[in-house]
Design a protein around this motif. Sequence first.
Motif, PDB file in Angstrom:
ATOM      1  N   ARG A  12      16.798  10.992  -2.573  1.00  0.00           N
ATOM      2  CA  ARG A  12      16.504   9.521  -2.285  1.00  0.00           C
ATOM      3  C   ARG A  12      17.898   8.843  -2.518  1.00  0.00           C
ATOM      4  N   HIS A  17      13.687   2.391  -1.913  1.00  0.00           N
ATOM      5  CA  HIS A  17      12.720   1.634  -1.563  1.00  0.00           C
ATOM      6  C   HIS A  17      12.613   0.365  -0.437  1.00  0.00           C
ATOM      7  N   HIS A  18      13.861  -0.096  -0.367  1.00  0.00           N
ATOM      8  CA  HIS A  18      13.942  -1.000   0.730  1.00  0.00           C
ATOM      9  C   HIS A  18      14.113  -0.344   1.996  1.00  0.00           C
ATOM     10  N   SER A  20      12.552   2.358   2.966  1.00  0.00           N
ATOM     11  CA  SER A  20      11.278   2.846   3.341  1.00  0.00           C
ATOM     12  C   SER A  20      10.243   1.766   3.783  1.00  0.00           C
ATOM     13  N   SER A  21      10.486   0.585   3.131  1.00  0.00           N
ATOM     14  CA  SER A  21       9.562  -0.573   3.385  1.00  0.00           C
ATOM     15  C   SER A  21      10.097  -1.082   4.701  1.00  0.00           C
ATOM     16  N   SER A 177      14.671  -8.227  -3.813  1.00  0.00           N
ATOM     17  CA  SER A 177      13.046  -7.907  -3.880  1.00  0.00           C
ATOM     18  C   SER A 177      12.289  -9.088  -4.658  1.00  0.00           C
ATOM     19  N   LEU A 362       9.235  -6.165  -0.819  1.00  0.00           N
ATOM     20  CA  LEU A 362      10.458  -5.370  -0.490  1.00  0.00           C
ATOM     21  C   LEU A 362      11.046  -6.121   0.659  1.00  0.00           C
ATOM     22  N   ARG A 444      18.816  -3.175  -6.007  1.00  0.00           N
ATOM     23  CA  ARG A 444      17.836  -2.846  -6.846  1.00  0.00           C
ATOM     24  C   ARG A 444      17.209  -3.979  -7.737  1.00  0.00           C
ATOM     25  N   GLU A 492      10.491   4.249  -8.791  1.00  0.00           N
ATOM     26  CA  GLU A 492       9.814   4.314  -7.235  1.00  0.00           C
ATOM     27  C   GLU A 492       8.965   3.304  -7.078  1.00  0.00           C
ATOM     28  N   VAL A 493       9.145   2.623  -6.013  1.00  0.00           N
ATOM     29  CA  VAL A 493       7.750   1.775  -5.612  1.00  0.00           C
ATOM     30  C   VAL A 493       6.981   2.347  -4.654  1.00  0.00           C
ATOM     31  N   SER A 494       5.841   2.388  -4.801  1.00  0.00           N
ATOM     32  CA  SER A 494       4.714   2.655  -4.079  1.00  0.00           C
ATOM     33  C   SER A 494       4.777   1.966  -2.659  1.00  0.00           C
ATOM     34  N   GLU A 495       4.390   2.686  -1.642  1.00  0.00           N
ATOM     35  CA  GLU A 495       4.417   2.162  -0.220  1.00  0.00           C
ATOM     36  C   GLU A 495       3.139   1.637   0.235  1.00  0.00           C
TER      37      GLU A 495
END
Length: 525
Positions: A12, A17-18, A20-21, A177, A362, A444, A492-495
């Motif tokens: 990763r 997180h950004h 993936s979002s 965020s 995000l 972050r 980790e931020v869930s999507e």
Amino acid sequence: MRELVNAFFDERSAAQHHISSYNDFVDNWIQSVVDNISVGDDEVPDGIIQTDVEGYKIKMGSIRVGRPQRKEADGSTDYLTPMEARLRDMTYDAPIFMEFIPVLEGIEHEPEEVNIGNLPIMVGSSRCNIEKDNLEELQNASYTHEEYYQELQRLQEDPLDPGGYFIANGSERVLVSLEDLAPNKVMVEFKKRYGRQVEVAKVFSQRNGYRALISVEKKRDGSLMVDVPNASNQIPLIVFMRALGLQTDEELVKAIVTHPDMMPTVLANIEDAREEHDVADRDEAIEFLGRKLAGGQAREYRRQRAESLMDRTLLPHLGHDPAERLKKAVYLGRMARSVLELAQGRNEEDDKDHYANKRIKLAGNLMEDLFRVSFTQLAKDIKYQIERAHSRNRELKVSTAVRSDVLSQRLLHALSTGNWVGGRSGVSQLLDRTAALAAYSHVRRVVSPLARSQPHFEARDLHPTQWGRLCPNETPEGPNCGLVKNMALTTEVSEGAEGEDIRHSLYDLGVEPLEVSEVTGGDDE
């Protein structure tokens, strides 16, 4: 511990997180925004631009985002890399193509694919030219991990750069965020009204960018009242529930009461609605709402306003269709139950600082909000240009009506200044390149929307649920202390997931679906 962290970041980026979002936004949400926008009067279905030209409307089809390109003075084009955008003070963006289908007298004509503007592209995302799969496609080659690093170095890119930021006019901009209360979740609390404590259940109901605060409050005399946007005064809960389709007293009691102690309060509210407000059935309840919303207007208009309030404004996350009204009635009953449980000491008030009651917006969520407003402006401009062309007896052609600058300039202006939709400022910031750690920290960062000038002691304090999610040490001094935070190292931020998938998973685990017939005595589910 070091081995664990190294293994985590082998797979990763620090800004995953950004990235993936943003990928989710480009692949899914951008099409969803287009599908849910309509221009014209209230009766226009989603995905349609209704013009004032008789018999002419435009149906909006699929949308796709290309790859970042540069256009030279001689008219030639080539793929653009992030470093070239930095050095030449360019914006790292890609063209957006959209399909428009003219509909004349109900007949659909040949679709036109038009360039509607440019979308800023996040470095490291699936649309970025230096992302491994895209680079292999452009170079017509296949790279090992080491060869990929060498190719990035040849292009003057840092292989260890986290990505997750944009390049606007040569400047690196990161979207910070945003921490916010969870939408579509009922929360109960005590509030002070005129020196007295009252119990309130509230929910931020959100759907397709529209957000409405709905609350149910228990007054000093025990009456249950509903606060809803577009209504100047509070409306009795029982009146609302009758208007939404719960007809008999038994249905109302079943929707609210779970303990005998609640019965006297609910029965008193039913009696008050009948005696004080002359509301005993659905038609009388809708008439009461109409008088509250548009007193003195024609009866038909009053009814229309009442139905619009129930379908559009009240709990929009449950749907806009009149068939969803019964669900909304049951949901209001659940909110009233939460208020009574709090008043009778069967439940405690919700902790707003608990991280289960928070959501992080995000880069993808923020870009979705911005794109929705910008695209709506573009759609309205297309409507205006079509009507203007018709008044001048010109050929009606979508490609000539689209002014791509309308969308591109709004997106670029927000990204360059940080002034976002909804009146927020400082959403986009200049990426801190003081050191590598400063850049990692910046992508972050998590910011609270609370005012810096107020104490907000509890919001600034460390909360036990932040353990393992937010860094307990890294926060600035001064007015931002505790309101500007940073994610912990391996957070980790869930999507998110589709609601239908979650529903089926719950059914598989043994959860039983709510049968509306349990409340109404009918056969509907």
